[in-house]
Motif scaffolding. Structure first.
Motif, PDB file in Angstrom:
ATOM      1  N   ALA A  77     -75.358  21.864 -32.519  1.00 38.04           N
ATOM      2  CA  ALA A  77     -76.020  21.642 -33.809  1.00 38.04           C
ATOM      3  C   ALA A  77     -77.518  21.894 -33.619  1.00 38.04           C
ATOM      4  CB  ALA A  77     -75.775  20.214 -34.295  1.00 38.04           C
ATOM      5  N   THR A  83     -80.350  18.572 -40.062  1.00 35.45           N
ATOM      6  CA  THR A  83     -79.005  18.500 -39.502  1.00 35.45           C
ATOM      7  C   THR A  83     -78.234  17.320 -40.091  1.00 35.45           C
ATOM      8  OG1 THR A  83     -79.750  19.474 -37.418  1.00 35.45           O
ATOM      9  CG2 THR A  83     -77.656  18.293 -37.378  1.00 35.45           C
ATOM     10  N   HIS A  87     -72.524  16.358 -38.294  1.00 40.84           N
ATOM     11  CA  HIS A  87     -72.557  17.518 -37.409  1.00 40.84           C
ATOM     12  C   HIS A  87     -73.213  17.152 -36.084  1.00 40.84           C
ATOM     13  CE1 HIS A  87     -72.012  20.671 -40.828  1.00 40.84           C
ATOM     14  NE2 HIS A  87     -71.348  19.546 -41.062  1.00 40.84           N
ATOM     15  N   PRO A 107     -67.481  26.055 -36.381  1.00 41.59           N
ATOM     16  CA  PRO A 107     -68.371  26.320 -37.519  1.00 41.59           C
ATOM     17  C   PRO A 107     -67.958  27.595 -38.272  1.00 41.59           C
ATOM     18  CG  PRO A 107     -69.605  25.864 -35.491  1.00 41.59           C
ATOM     19  CD  PRO A 107     -68.182  26.054 -35.081  1.00 41.59           C
ATOM     20  N   ASN A 109     -68.990  24.377 -40.999  1.00 45.06           N
ATOM     21  CA  ASN A 109     -68.319  23.161 -41.425  1.00 45.06           C
ATOM     22  C   ASN A 109     -68.805  22.630 -42.773  1.00 45.06           C
ATOM     23  OD1 ASN A 109     -66.350  22.507 -39.385  1.00 45.06           O
ATOM     24  ND2 ASN A 109     -68.066  22.335 -37.971  1.00 45.06           N
ATOM     25  N   CYS A 113     -74.252  25.439 -43.315  1.00 43.60           N
ATOM     26  CA  CYS A 113     -74.106  24.941 -41.945  1.00 43.60           C
ATOM     27  C   CYS A 113     -74.717  25.941 -40.967  1.00 43.60           C
ATOM     28  CB  CYS A 113     -72.624  24.734 -41.622  1.00 43.60           C
ATOM     29  SG  CYS A 113     -72.308  24.211 -39.922  1.00 43.60           S
ATOM     30  N   CYS A 115     -74.573  25.337 -37.505  1.00 41.67           N
ATOM     31  CA  CYS A 115     -74.013  25.044 -36.189  1.00 41.67           C
ATOM     32  C   CYS A 115     -73.389  26.295 -35.566  1.00 41.67           C
ATOM     33  CB  CYS A 115     -72.957  23.943 -36.301  1.00 41.67           C
ATOM     34  SG  CYS A 115     -73.592  22.368 -36.912  1.00 41.67           S
TER      35      CYS A 115
END
Length: 371
Positions: A77, A83, A87, A107, A109, A113, A115
């Motif tokens: 992450a 963030t 996550h 990912p 997600n 996102c 990640c």
């Protein structure tokens, strides 16, 4: 296409469809609420999410093919102020590439996102003193709220997978993201498989968790849109989803025998279902009681079709295959095409739905009869 070009091209289309700006909706209690529909901010979210989904799909394929030398995958992450706490629960955790957790949390997600996943060797694990975890006993299915119907106040829920870390914190991907976009886009080359083996693979894939989660993603998304925008037309929903579908992502849904390939005039043995078509099916087939397990019927519909019709259209030909009788008639519409890069034959499932003897008789008088 850049983000600016995407927004510039799509904005007038959404305005034409009437899905733009603020609108007033009234719930069952007579309470009026102002709802923001299309906006530059929402289009930015769609664009950035699609870019990250495509990136992660390519990364998944690369990492999976290299799993012999780098079998350990670490969730990464960004770990900044933006963030999401859930996550962050996964940040730095390492699982084997074949751990079931990656079917759920690879990912992306959620929307926006950022990640990603890093693949590591055995030597890197030892040098860094990392612990390889297992998700066994830490994954459970929960009911997740996906939307609230603004007219009725009904809370709409769908099943989702939740991971519980050793410290008790939990992570559940956002509604509609409880699947692996990378795995959805990555499929083996079934053209190299013999008929029986390819058919077994498709049967296992259609009844497996990855396809179920892909269908669930669109089912959840459609429910959210209908709850947020009561009375919205199906065409408007499809226009929205068109730009959320993962490009070049497809599922094999049937394998054609040599005789069927000859009948349809194609060299490919694989009938594919694109992510975009799956999204369209989620919009219209819900009214017919379609569920994810309905798609195993595509194979027998093609194999034992009682009637095969060919339709010539300006955009290309379509082949209608009818199977069943009485109230159990199904029709699969296949569209033969060519791969623009290689020129190889391709075949896509353009529609799969319940039909009737009436539609069959009507189309027989209009279309070319192949069988």
């Amino acid at each position: 296409m850049t983000e600016r070009e995407f927004i510039k091209q799509l904005t007038p289309e959404l305005q034409r469809m009437g899905w733009w700006g603020k609108k007033v909706f009234v719930d069952s209690a007579g309470k009026a609420e102002v709802v923001q529909e299309g906006s530059p901010w929402r289009l930015k979210t769609i664009y950035r999410t699609n870019v990250m989904s495509a990136y992660n799909a390519a990364r998944y394929k690369q990492q999976y093919e290299n799993a012999d030398s780098r079998p350990y995958w670490m969730y990464i992450a960004v770990m900044d102020a933006k963030t999401r706490p859930q996550h962050a629960v996964l940040h730095g955790r390492v699982f084997r590439f074949d751990d079931p957790i990656w079917d759920t949390i690879y990912p992306s997600n959620s929307f926006n996102c950022r990640c990603r996943v890093r693949a590591l060797t055995e030597a890197q694990i030892k040098a860094r003193g990392l612990t390889v975890e297992s998700s066994k006993g830490r994954l459970k299915q929960v009911m997740q709220e996906v939307a609230i119907d603004k007219r009725t106040g009904e809370i709409i829920q769908r099943p989702a997978w939740q991971y519980t870390a050793p410290d008790g914190r939990t992570m559940t991907p956002s509604p509609g993201w409880n699947y692996n976009p990378g795995r959805a886009a990555f499929q083996p080359d079934l053209e190299r498989y013999d008929y029986d083996l390819a058919r077994q693979y498709v049967e296992g894939m259609l009844t497996g968790p990855a396809f179920a989660r892909a269908w669930n993603k669109w089912e959840v998304r459609v429910a959210q849109i209908r709850a947020e925008t009561p009375g919205i037309a199906d065409d408007a929903i499809r226009e929205m989803l068109k730009h959320e579908a993962v490009p070049a992502s497809f599922w094999p849904v049937a394998i054609l025998s040599a005789a069927d390939r000859q009948l349809l005039g194609t060299q490919t043995q694989v009938a594919r279902l694109s992510d975009w078509t799956l999204a369209k099916q989620a919009v219209s087939r819900s009214k017919q009681g379609f569920k994810v397990d309905t798609y195993w019927r595509v194979q027998p519909t093609i194999e034992t079709a009682i009637t095969v019709l060919k339709n010539y259209k300006p955009t290309g030909t379509e082949v209608y295959l009818f199977y069943g009788e009485g109230n159990g008639v199904y029709v699969a519409v296949l569209k033969p095409t060519k791969n623009q890069a290689t020129g190889a034959d391709e075949l896509y499932l353009d529609s799969f739905r319940k039909s009737s003897n009436y539609e069959l008789a009507r189309l027989r008088t209009k279309l070319e009869v192949l069988r």
